[in-house]
Design a protein around this motif. Structure first.
Motif, mmCIF file in Angstrom:
data_model
loop_
_atom_site.group_PDB
_atom_site.id
_atom_site.type_symbol
_atom_site.label_atom_id
_atom_site.label_comp_id
_atom_site.label_asym_id
_atom_site.label_seq_id
_atom_site.Cartn_x
_atom_site.Cartn_y
_atom_site.Cartn_z
ATOM 1 N N GLY A 276 -42.644 21.760 106.254
ATOM 2 C CA GLY A 276 -43.121 20.566 106.604
ATOM 3 C C GLY A 276 -42.059 19.292 106.464
ATOM 4 N N TYR A 277 -41.985 18.267 106.872
ATOM 5 C CA TYR A 277 -41.081 16.968 106.633
ATOM 6 C C TYR A 277 -41.865 15.579 106.378
ATOM 7 N N LEU A 278 -40.945 15.006 106.077
ATOM 8 C CA LEU A 278 -41.750 13.626 105.843
ATOM 9 C C LEU A 278 -40.941 12.796 106.856
ATOM 10 N N GLU A 279 -41.816 11.558 107.447
ATOM 11 C CA GLU A 279 -41.496 10.710 108.392
ATOM 12 C C GLU A 279 -41.709 9.349 107.858
ATOM 13 N N SER A 280 -40.837 8.305 107.770
ATOM 14 C CA SER A 280 -40.836 7.061 107.355
ATOM 15 C C SER A 280 -41.037 6.068 108.511
ATOM 16 N N GLY A 295 -47.693 15.391 116.999
ATOM 17 C CA GLY A 295 -46.444 15.005 116.781
ATOM 18 C C GLY A 295 -45.945 14.376 118.327
ATOM 19 N N GLY A 296 -44.930 13.917 118.174
ATOM 20 C CA GLY A 296 -44.301 13.094 119.544
ATOM 21 C C GLY A 296 -45.201 11.643 119.809
ATOM 22 N N GLY A 297 -44.366 10.743 120.190
ATOM 23 C CA GLY A 297 -44.882 9.635 120.275
ATOM 24 C C GLY A 297 -45.535 9.094 121.442
ATOM 25 N N ASN A 298 -46.714 9.707 121.878
ATOM 26 C CA ASN A 298 -47.524 9.737 122.932
ATOM 27 C C ASN A 298 -48.605 8.511 123.011
ATOM 28 N N SER A 299 -48.607 7.866 121.561
ATOM 29 C CA SER A 299 -49.985 7.135 121.514
ATOM 30 C C SER A 299 -49.411 5.649 121.941
ATOM 31 N N HIS A 300 -50.454 4.938 122.510
ATOM 32 C CA HIS A 300 -50.302 3.451 123.023
ATOM 33 C C HIS A 300 -51.335 2.858 122.609
ATOM 34 N N GLY A 301 -51.525 1.591 122.405
ATOM 35 C CA GLY A 301 -52.726 0.407 122.240
ATOM 36 C C GLY A 301 -51.964 -0.841 122.266
ATOM 37 N N ASP A 302 -53.071 -1.560 121.446
ATOM 38 C CA ASP A 302 -52.866 -2.904 121.246
ATOM 39 C C ASP A 302 -53.118 -3.369 119.803
ATOM 40 N N VAL A 303 -53.221 -2.296 118.846
ATOM 41 C CA VAL A 303 -53.331 -2.712 117.397
ATOM 42 C C VAL A 303 -52.203 -1.803 116.807
ATOM 43 N N PHE A 304 -50.988 -2.489 116.718
ATOM 44 C CA PHE A 304 -49.907 -1.679 116.219
ATOM 45 C C PHE A 304 -50.005 -1.595 114.807
ATOM 46 N N MET A 305 -49.475 -0.510 114.389
ATOM 47 C CA MET A 305 -49.396 -0.250 112.894
ATOM 48 C C MET A 305 -48.080 0.588 112.557
ATOM 49 N N ARG A 306 -47.488 0.330 111.275
ATOM 50 C CA ARG A 306 -46.313 0.946 110.972
ATOM 51 C C ARG A 306 -46.521 1.569 109.552
ATOM 52 N N VAL A 307 -46.533 2.857 109.384
ATOM 53 C CA VAL A 307 -47.062 3.579 108.152
ATOM 54 C C VAL A 307 -45.810 3.820 107.519
ATOM 55 N N ASP A 308 -45.924 3.583 106.299
ATOM 56 C CA ASP A 308 -44.602 3.870 105.323
ATOM 57 C C ASP A 308 -44.170 5.082 105.428
ATOM 58 N N VAL A 309 -44.870 5.949 105.003
ATOM 59 C CA VAL A 309 -44.479 7.460 104.873
ATOM 60 C C VAL A 309 -45.534 8.469 105.149
ATOM 61 N N PHE A 322 -48.860 8.387 102.779
ATOM 62 C CA PHE A 322 -48.475 7.761 101.518
ATOM 63 C C PHE A 322 -48.044 6.163 101.912
ATOM 64 N N ASP A 323 -48.254 5.388 101.269
ATOM 65 C CA ASP A 323 -47.899 3.790 101.269
ATOM 66 C C ASP A 323 -47.695 3.370 99.903
ATOM 67 N N ALA A 324 -46.444 2.750 99.939
ATOM 68 C CA ALA A 324 -45.895 2.048 98.665
ATOM 69 C C ALA A 324 -46.403 0.685 98.422
ATOM 70 N N LYS A 325 -47.226 0.256 97.585
ATOM 71 C CA LYS A 325 -47.437 -1.108 97.093
ATOM 72 C C LYS A 325 -47.106 -1.386 95.923
ATOM 73 N N TYR A 326 -46.109 -2.550 95.745
ATOM 74 C CA TYR A 326 -45.425 -2.863 94.695
ATOM 75 C C TYR A 326 -46.507 -3.433 93.912
ATOM 76 N N LYS A 327 -47.529 -4.155 94.412
ATOM 77 C CA LYS A 327 -48.760 -4.402 93.494
ATOM 78 C C LYS A 327 -49.812 -4.392 94.562
ATOM 79 N N LEU A 328 -51.031 -4.186 93.966
ATOM 80 C CA LEU A 328 -52.320 -3.791 94.525
ATOM 81 C C LEU A 328 -52.992 -5.135 95.034
ATOM 82 N N ALA A 329 -53.678 -4.973 95.983
ATOM 83 C CA ALA A 329 -54.240 -6.243 96.743
ATOM 84 C C ALA A 329 -55.153 -7.063 95.603
ATOM 85 N N SER A 330 -55.522 -6.304 94.579
ATOM 86 C CA SER A 330 -56.130 -6.940 93.363
ATOM 87 C C SER A 330 -55.481 -6.772 92.005
#
Length: 410
Positions: A276-280, A295-309, A322-330
């Motif tokens: 497999g492979y990682l995509e950031s 796979g492939g970028g065929n998604s569309h909509g109006d609530v955009f997200m950008r996933v870390d990894v 995977f999502d990198a958080k330097y500090k958690l929300a609490s």
């Protein structure tokens, strides 16, 4: 005038109040290390804004320290590894110097002295000039454009074996950057000047000029550790002078960006060669049509997200987030509601069963099952105060566990 040292933690919500003259306040605000708010004449409140580092004036140093009181060596390692996974901070003398600027200066001196043990590196660089004799290759296009109908002088392009190469220009620029720091110890300044003199024939880059590109090779292997440190200094440091002549040196980094970049690179290195492979920074939508599991970028909509990894399996299907958080929300990490909402959204949109929430801190992994969703969120801490080897081993442990083990709820 006695030297003052002011320090605040990056999580100090109330900040600190310090005495500044108006020129210092302007320069400090421009550095973006802290938010500067005027209280009254000569008194300013300094508030952390997600950045760490140090600003030094002639009679004052203001430092924002990372949470967990990370040392200079730890910070340099994170910065260096994110740009070059082969980087290790062996020459950072943080154990001897707790103050950032002396540590930076002494570390640069040590690394450059080590790089120059076999003398100044030289290499070929392409030159072009008008000559009366043929040397190298005639630049016909330039000759016709600049001197139509004339035979002399001749526009020539040739390769010159010279010390004026990118590697030396970068090291010299870092040396002069450190020479601009106020109140360095006289012996430190003397050693920096001595090193600068050894780069005779090397072009001095103007302040603010981007560092020239260079490629790692067998020939510059002895330079690479020094170049890694020098590029960190040039990328994150600056010197300024106010209209009234006040001088300031600043080293400023945005910690959440540093941590995110480090985790992304470390995960990719840990899973290199694994199926497999990682995509950031995957672009996705929480709403709309399209099937991201194929796979492939065929998604569309109006609530955009950008996933870390995102890790994709061999068929291209996302299987771990995977999502990198330097500090958690609490602050405690036990009720990090907003982070878990975000992970649930990622997993729902990508049809992924498990998300790993990687954050800077201590303790053990905590795995939670989201009700009625078939999604697990794992909060996985990384103790950044450990050695580079231990930090990378921890990232590798997280990465391999994530792609090998099914989600197990607790």
């Amino acid at each position: 005038m006695s030297f003052r040292y002011e320090s605040l933690d990056e999580l100090a919500a109330d900040g600190i109040e310090v005495q500044l003259d108006p020129n210092q306040a302007v320069l400090l605000e421009r550095s973006e290390l802290v938010d500067v708010r005027r209280v009254d004449d000569g008194t300013y409140q300094l508030l952390p804004n997600g950045r760490v580092g140090a600003v030094r004036f002639d009679n004052l140093q203001i430092e924002v320290t990372p949470k967990q009181k990370l040392g200079v060596a730890h910070l340099i390692f994170l910065l260096g590894y994110a740009k070059n996974p082969g980087f290790r901070p062996e020459t950072v003398t943080a154990a001897t110097y707790g103050d950032l600027w002396p540590a930076m200066a002494e570390s640069l001196i040590a690394s450059v002295e080590q790089a120059l043990t076999m003398g100044l590196l030289q290499g070929y660089r392409t030159e072009q000039e008008a000559l009366l004799t043929v040397r190298g290759r005639i630049a016909f296009a330039d000759q016709l454009r600049r001197r139509p109908g004339y035979f002399l002088p001749i526009e020539m392009r040739y390769d010159e074996f010279s010390p004026d190469i990118a590697e030396n220009q970068i090291l010299l620029a870092a040396i002069y950057l450190m020479l601009g720091v106020p109140r360095l110890q006289p012996e430190t300044r003397r050693r920096l000047l001595h090193l600068a003199a050894r780069f005779a024939g090397v072009t001095r880059l103007l302040p603010g000029t981007p560092a020239p590109a260079w490629q790692p090779s067998r020939l510059n292997d002895r330079y690479q550790s020094a170049l890694g440190l020098a590029e960190i200094l040039l990328r994150h440091s600056s010197t300024r002078v106010s209209a009234a002549g006040a001088e300031m040196s600043a080293f400023v980094v945005v910690m959440w960006e540093v941590f995110e970049d480090f985790v992304t690179v470390a995960l990719k290195e840990a899973l290199a060669g694994y199926p497999g492979y990682l995509e950031s920074q995957l672009a996705a939508y929480l709403t709309g049509d399209g099937d991201w599991t194929r796979g492939g970028g065929n998604s569309h909509g109006d609530v955009f997200m950008r996933v870390d990894v995102v890790h994709r399996d061999e068929a291209g299907n996302p299987d771990v987030v995977f999502d990198a958080k330097y500090k958690l929300a609490s602050s405690t990490g036990t009720n990090a509601n907003a982070d878990h909402y975000q992970m649930l959204a990622y997993c729902t949109a990508l049809q992924v069963p498990v998300a790993w929430l990687i954050y800077a801190g201590g303790g053990k992994d905590i795995r939670r099952s989201i009700k009625n969703a078939g999604v697990d969120v794992v909060a996985a801490p990384i103790n950044l105060r450990q050695s580079p080897h231990e930090v990378l081993a921890r990232v590798r442990q997280i990465a391999l566990t994530a792609v090998n083990e099914p989600a197990v709820s607790v």
